[in-house]
Design a protein around this motif. Sequence first.
Motif, PDB file in Angstrom:
ATOM      1  N   PHE A 180       0.735  -1.152  -0.032  1.00 47.33           N
ATOM      2  CA  PHE A 180       0.000  -0.236   0.058  1.00 47.33           C
ATOM      3  C   PHE A 180       0.840   1.234  -0.104  1.00 47.33           C
ATOM      4  O   PHE A 180       0.411   2.371  -0.089  1.00 47.33           O
ATOM      5  CB  PHE A 180      -1.034   0.030   1.117  1.00 47.33           C
ATOM      6  N   ASP A 181       2.205   1.067  -0.101  1.00 45.29           N
ATOM      7  CA  ASP A 181       2.890   2.151  -0.256  1.00 45.29           C
ATOM      8  C   ASP A 181       2.926   3.074  -1.487  1.00 45.29           C
ATOM      9  O   ASP A 181       2.416   2.248  -2.463  1.00 45.29           O
ATOM     10  CB  ASP A 181       4.496   1.816  -0.124  1.00 45.29           C
ATOM     11  N   GLY A 182       2.808   4.364  -1.486  1.00 45.24           N
ATOM     12  CA  GLY A 182       2.670   4.944  -2.595  1.00 45.24           C
ATOM     13  C   GLY A 182       4.206   5.057  -3.482  1.00 45.24           C
ATOM     14  O   GLY A 182       4.976   4.540  -3.322  1.00 45.24           O
ATOM     15  N   ASN A 185       7.337   6.650  -2.120  1.00 45.96           N
ATOM     16  CA  ASN A 185       7.635   6.068  -0.923  1.00 45.96           C
ATOM     17  C   ASN A 185       8.449   4.667  -1.103  1.00 45.96           C
ATOM     18  O   ASN A 185       9.283   4.364  -0.722  1.00 45.96           O
ATOM     19  CB  ASN A 185       6.585   5.536   0.131  1.00 45.96           C
TER      20      ASN A 185
HETATM   21  C1  LIG Z   1       4.748   7.823   2.869  1.00 39.30           C
HETATM   22  O1  LIG Z   1       5.696   7.600   3.867  1.00 39.30           O
HETATM   23  C2  LIG Z   1       5.313   8.638   4.791  1.00 39.30           C
HETATM   24  C3  LIG Z   1       6.136   8.352   5.973  1.00 39.30           C
HETATM   25  O2  LIG Z   1       6.265   7.207   6.596  1.00 39.30           O
HETATM   26  C4  LIG Z   1       3.712   8.233   5.388  1.00 39.30           C
HETATM   27  O3  LIG Z   1       3.385   9.548   6.321  1.00 39.30           O
HETATM   28  C5  LIG Z   1       2.774   8.407   4.164  1.00 39.30           C
HETATM   29  O4  LIG Z   1       1.511   8.214   4.591  1.00 39.30           O
HETATM   30  C6  LIG Z   1       3.052   7.506   3.089  1.00 39.30           C
HETATM   31  N1  LIG Z   1       2.521   7.639   2.133  1.00 39.30           N
HETATM   32  C7  LIG Z   1       2.042   6.740   1.388  1.00 39.30           C
HETATM   33  C8  LIG Z   1       1.081   6.833   0.188  1.00 39.30           C
HETATM   34  O5  LIG Z   1       2.361   5.458   1.589  1.00 39.30           O
END
Ligand SMILES: *[C@@H]1O[C@H](CO)[C@@H](O)[C@H](O)[C@H]1NC(C)=O
Length: 344
Positions: A180-182, A185
């Motif tokens: 689910f990381d963008g 990230n």
């Molecule tokens: C990317 O990482 C930051 C710091 O860990 C976090 O706050 C943010 O929600 C993340 N965004 C996504 C889309 O995963």
Amino acid sequence: MASSSSPFSRVSQLAVKATILAAVCLLLHGGGGSSASAAELCVSYYDHTCPDAYKIVQGVLVEAHKSDPRIFASLIRLHFHDCFVLGCDGSLLLDTFPGFQSEKDARPNNNSARGYPVVDAAKAALEKACPGVVSCADILALAAEISVQLSGGPGWGVLLGRLDGKTSSIAGAQNLPGPFDGLKNLTLKFQAVNLDLTDLVALSGAHTFGRVKCRFVTNRLYNFSGTNQPDPTLNAVYRAFLSTRCPRNGDANSLNDLDPTTPDTFDKNYFTNLEKNRGFLDSDQQLKSDPGALTTTAPIVDRFASSQDAFFKSFAWSMIKMGNILPITDPSRGEVRKHCAFVN
Ligand SMILES: *[C@@H]1O[C@H](CO)[C@@H](O)[C@H](O)[C@H]1NC(C)=O
Ligand code: HEM
Ligand SMILES: *[C@@H]1O[C@H](CO)[C@@H](O)[C@H](O)[C@H]1NC(C)=O
Ligand SMILES: *[C@@H]1O[C@H](CO)[C@@H](O)[C@H](O)[C@H]1NC(C)=O
């Protein structure tokens, strides 16, 4: 280079690259007593101390595959999850015991990473042939290459000579790249271990084989970003298919193919799937479909979708780079474990 290179010239190009890296290693090990410089890994590391190491690991993998067609995918993933946390040091393989929490327990690994018994079997076979010589971190690197090759993918000269670490990092493992990381990230997490955008795309191509749980796609099917709608970058036919496999309140742990076209073959279909909005994970499809991908990863996806040779070349090179993340070569900081789940 716009040549139509054969698989043979591809392998030899990689061999040349590996040889360049390996030369340093020969110098250190053959030249005797070069002091505390950053020691390098090399292909020939076990040539004298355990010449059959590759064949021994290969034999164990071929045997394991007879009863577990998924094992090759599972093993390459272990190398990835090992290397991204404290470097390629076998830290993932250590067991939990009172006062020590293993990376195996971290969310990305618990009930997900698999193949540990096969690593142990390879270790046992190696200990029999050449006791105390081949590290568990190197077993993972060898198993990754052998797994890709036996699944129809490219081969490369595996650089060897890593020692096993004596600790692990549960926090590091919690922070592994997640589904689910963008894209931003994901890019940052790869950059943090010196891997660039080409490495991110090429290595994601490992999702051309293996399995994945429903839990990682339900939000894309039913409630994407809290919209109560499916992910618009999910192909409608593929969505209908996945909805039958992963009903809204079904078993979150039931398994799907990461690449439904050729589930156990290492080929470029991961990328042709992305071209048709048929990536399974959000982190897969974003490489092609995220607005930020247009000038970054999408052109690389396009290139690999149109040329398996380009993908294989990049993949092999990116695996060598990933295998070079912070290896331990200083004997005061590492050891060759006798059993992969325990420090000596
Ligand atoms: C990317 O990482 C930051 C710091 O860990 C976090 O706050 C943010 O929600 C993340 N965004 C996504 C889309 O995963
Ligand atoms: C880019 C970031 C990545 C993310 C977010 C990611 C995420 C995931 C997830 C969520 C699964 C399914 C886990 C489960 O259902 O329990 C999976 C499986 C898998 N991953 Fe990745 N992954 C990434 C990169 C990689 C890399 C770099 C490799 C190897 C080079 C890799 C190889 C695999 C393989 C082969 C499987 C299937 C394993 C099996 O069947 O046992 N992945 N990945
Ligand atoms: C790992 O998963 C099992 C089964 O879901 C669960 O019982 C256990 O608490 C989990 N371990 C950790 C450390 O979260
Ligand atoms: C959809 O997701 C949002 C945000 O995560 C959540 O608040 C909402 O309850 C979810 N809807 C359903 C029907 O589960």
